[in-house]
Write a protein that holds these residues in place. Structure first.
Motif, PDB file in Angstrom:
ATOM      1  N   UNK A 120       0.851  -0.989   0.141  1.00 13.33           N
ATOM      2  CA  UNK A 120       0.138   0.127  -0.027  1.00 13.33           C
ATOM      3  C   UNK A 120       1.116   1.239   0.066  1.00 13.33           C
ATOM      4  N   UNK A 121       0.323   2.361  -0.499  1.00 14.05           N
ATOM      5  CA  UNK A 121       1.008   3.494  -0.281  1.00 14.05           C
ATOM      6  C   UNK A 121       1.206   3.938   1.134  1.00 14.05           C
ATOM      7  N   UNK A 122       1.993   4.991   1.586  1.00  9.06           N
ATOM      8  CA  UNK A 122       2.356   5.426   2.762  1.00  9.06           C
ATOM      9  C   UNK A 122       0.932   5.840   3.552  1.00  9.06           C
ATOM     10  N   UNK A 123       0.163   6.604   2.966  1.00  4.00           N
ATOM     11  CA  UNK A 123      -0.975   6.951   3.842  1.00  4.00           C
ATOM     12  C   UNK A 123      -1.706   5.654   4.299  1.00  4.00           C
ATOM     13  N   UNK A 124      -1.662   4.682   3.407  1.00  8.83           N
ATOM     14  CA  UNK A 124      -2.773   3.575   3.578  1.00  8.83           C
ATOM     15  C   UNK A 124      -1.950   2.540   4.887  1.00  8.83           C
ATOM     16  N   UNK A 125      -0.547   2.537   4.781  1.00 10.33           N
ATOM     17  CA  UNK A 125       0.162   1.753   5.874  1.00 10.33           C
ATOM     18  C   UNK A 125       0.019   2.471   7.093  1.00 10.33           C
ATOM     19  N   UNK A 126      -0.043   3.671   7.232  1.00  7.63           N
ATOM     20  CA  UNK A 126      -0.267   4.492   8.463  1.00  7.63           C
ATOM     21  C   UNK A 126      -1.302   4.107   9.301  1.00  7.63           C
TER      22      UNK A 126
END
Length: 336
Positions: free
Chosen positions: A321-327
Motif C-alpha cells: 500500500x502507499x504510505x497513507x494507507x500503511x499508517x
C-alpha cells in the motif's frame, strides 16, 4: 477436499471475495455479477465475503438480490467499522456504530443473521476491547454467529480474544505478501483462530494477467492506494519473479492463479494441519471457475516450500500500500 472450520462454521478451502463486483476494480456489470454468484454456488463455493465498505453497501445488496432464495447454501461474512464518508474512507469502531452498521447490513443482506462479522479495521481511537465487546453483544442477540478481525496485529488479536473468542482473522497474504508469517499465523494457531487470506492472488499480479498502474482504469485501487508494486519500473522488475513460477505451474498442469491458491491451501501449520481459507475475488465468471479448480491441484509439501522460496516480500519491489494507507494499518511492520 475436506471442509475447513471457522469457529462453529464449516466451509470449503477456497471462498469467494465479492468486493470487485461493486468496488475497487473499476466498472462492473450487475447482470454478470448475479450470474457469477449463482454459478459460484453451483460449482462449490460456500463462503462469500462482503462488507459495509464495498460500494457503500451496494455489494451486500447485490448478494441479497442474486441469492435471495439460496441463503442456506453458503456461509456469509461481512464487515463493519470501515466505511466511506464524504467520499473518504472512515474508521469508527465505537459500540454504537458497530451496532448500527450491523442492523443496516442485515437489512441490505435481507437476512436474520450474519455468520461471520469482522471488525474491518481497528479504530486507533477506540480500544479493541470496546469494539469486540460490541460484537460480543451482537452474538448474544443472535445477530451474528462468529466474530472476526481484519488487518490487525498479533497483539491486538490476543487482547481481543481475551474478551471473546475470535473465529477468524482476515489479512492480506500471498506469495508476495508474507507479513502474517512474522507472528500472526502462529498466534492464530495457538488461539484456534482461522486465518483467512485476502488478495491471495496479489491483486491479479500472481495470475500473470495484471497490467501496470498506467494501463488500468480509473477507480482501480491499483492506481491509487495499492499502487507501489504496480508502478511501471517496479512492475517490470516484479514480473520477472513469475518466470520460475510458470515452470512449476506447467509441471502441475495448472495456471499461475491455481498454483498461487494451491500453495496457500497446502501450507500446514505447526501441527501439520491445513487450515488456511483464501478468498480470491473476481468479477469475471471464467476466473471464478479457474480459482475454485485450484482445489484439484495436489501440491506436495516439498514443492510448496520450493514455491515459497521463489518469491516473497524481500524479493518484491514496492510496498503493498502507499504510505497513507500503511499508517492506518495495525500490523507487524518489520521482521525484528
Amino acid at each position: 477436499m475436506e471442509k475447513r472450520n471457522i469457529g462453529s462454521l464449516s466451509v470449503s478451502p477456497i471462498g469467494l471475495g465479492c468486493m470487485s463486483m461493486s468496488h475497487g476494480y473499476g466498472p462492473s456489470d450487475e447482470k454478470t455479477s448475479i450470474q457469477l454468484l449463482n454459478e459460484a454456488l453451483d460449482v462449490g463455493y460456500d463462503f462469500l465475503d462482503t462488507a459495509t465498505m464495498y460500494g457503500g453497501g451496494r455489494n451486500e445488496e447485490l448478494l441479497a438480490k442474486a441469492l435471495k432464495t439460496r441463503r442456506q447454501e453458503y456461509v456469509l461474512a461481512s464487515k463493519c467499522a470501515l466505511f466511506s464518508q464524504d467520499g473518504k474512507p472512515t474508521i469508527d469502531g465505537r459500540a454504537e456504530t458497530i451496532k448500527a452498521q450491523c442492523e443496516a447490513s442485515l437489512q441490505r443482506l435481507k437476512t436474520d443473521v450474519i455468520d461471520l462479522y469482522y471488525l474491518h479495521r481497528l479504530d486507533p481511537k477506540v480500544p479493541i476491547e470496546e469494539s469486540v465487546g460490541a460484537l460480543a453483544n451482537l452474538v448474544r442477540e443472535g445477530k451474528i454467529r462468529e466474530i472476526g478481525l481484519s488487518e490487525v496485529s498479533a497483539d491486538t488479536l490476543r487482547r481481543a480474544h481475551d474478551i471473546h473468542p475470535i473465529a477468524a482473522v482476515q489479512s492480506e497474504y500471498s506469495l508476495w505478501t508474507r507479513l502474517p508469517e512474522i507472528k500472526m499465523l502462529d498466534v492464530c494457531e495457538s488461539l484456534g483462530t482461522t486465518f483467512v487470506p485476502f488478495s491471495p492472488l496479489g491483486r491479479q499480479f500472481l495470475t500473470g494477467k495484471a497490467q501496470e498502474a498506467s494501463c488500468l482504469t480509473e477507480g482501480d485501487i491499483r492506481t491509487s492506494n495499492a499502487r507501489p508494486r504496480f508502478e511501471t519500473e517496479a512492475f517490470a522488475q516484479n514480473s520477472k519473479l513469475l518466470e520460475p513460477l510458470r515452470e512449476v505451474a506447467q509441471e502441475f498442469n495448472c495456471s499461475l492463479a491455481q498454483l498461487a491458491l494451491a500453495w496457500i491451501i497446502a501450507l500446514p501449520n505447526r501441527a501439520g494441519k491445513q487450515t488456511l481459507i483464501p478468498i480470491p475475488g473476481t468479477k469475471h465468471i471464467a476466473y471464478m471457475r479457474e480459482n475454485i479448480a485450484a482445489m484439484n491441484v495436489n501440491l506436495p509439501l516439498d514443492v510448496a516450500e520450493y514455491v515459497s522460496s521463489l518469491i516473497d516480500d524481500d524479493k518484491v519491489i514496492g510496498a503493498r500500500y502507499n504510505d497513507r494507507q500503511m499508517k492506518v494499518m495495525d500490523s507487524e511492520r518489520d521482521r525484528n
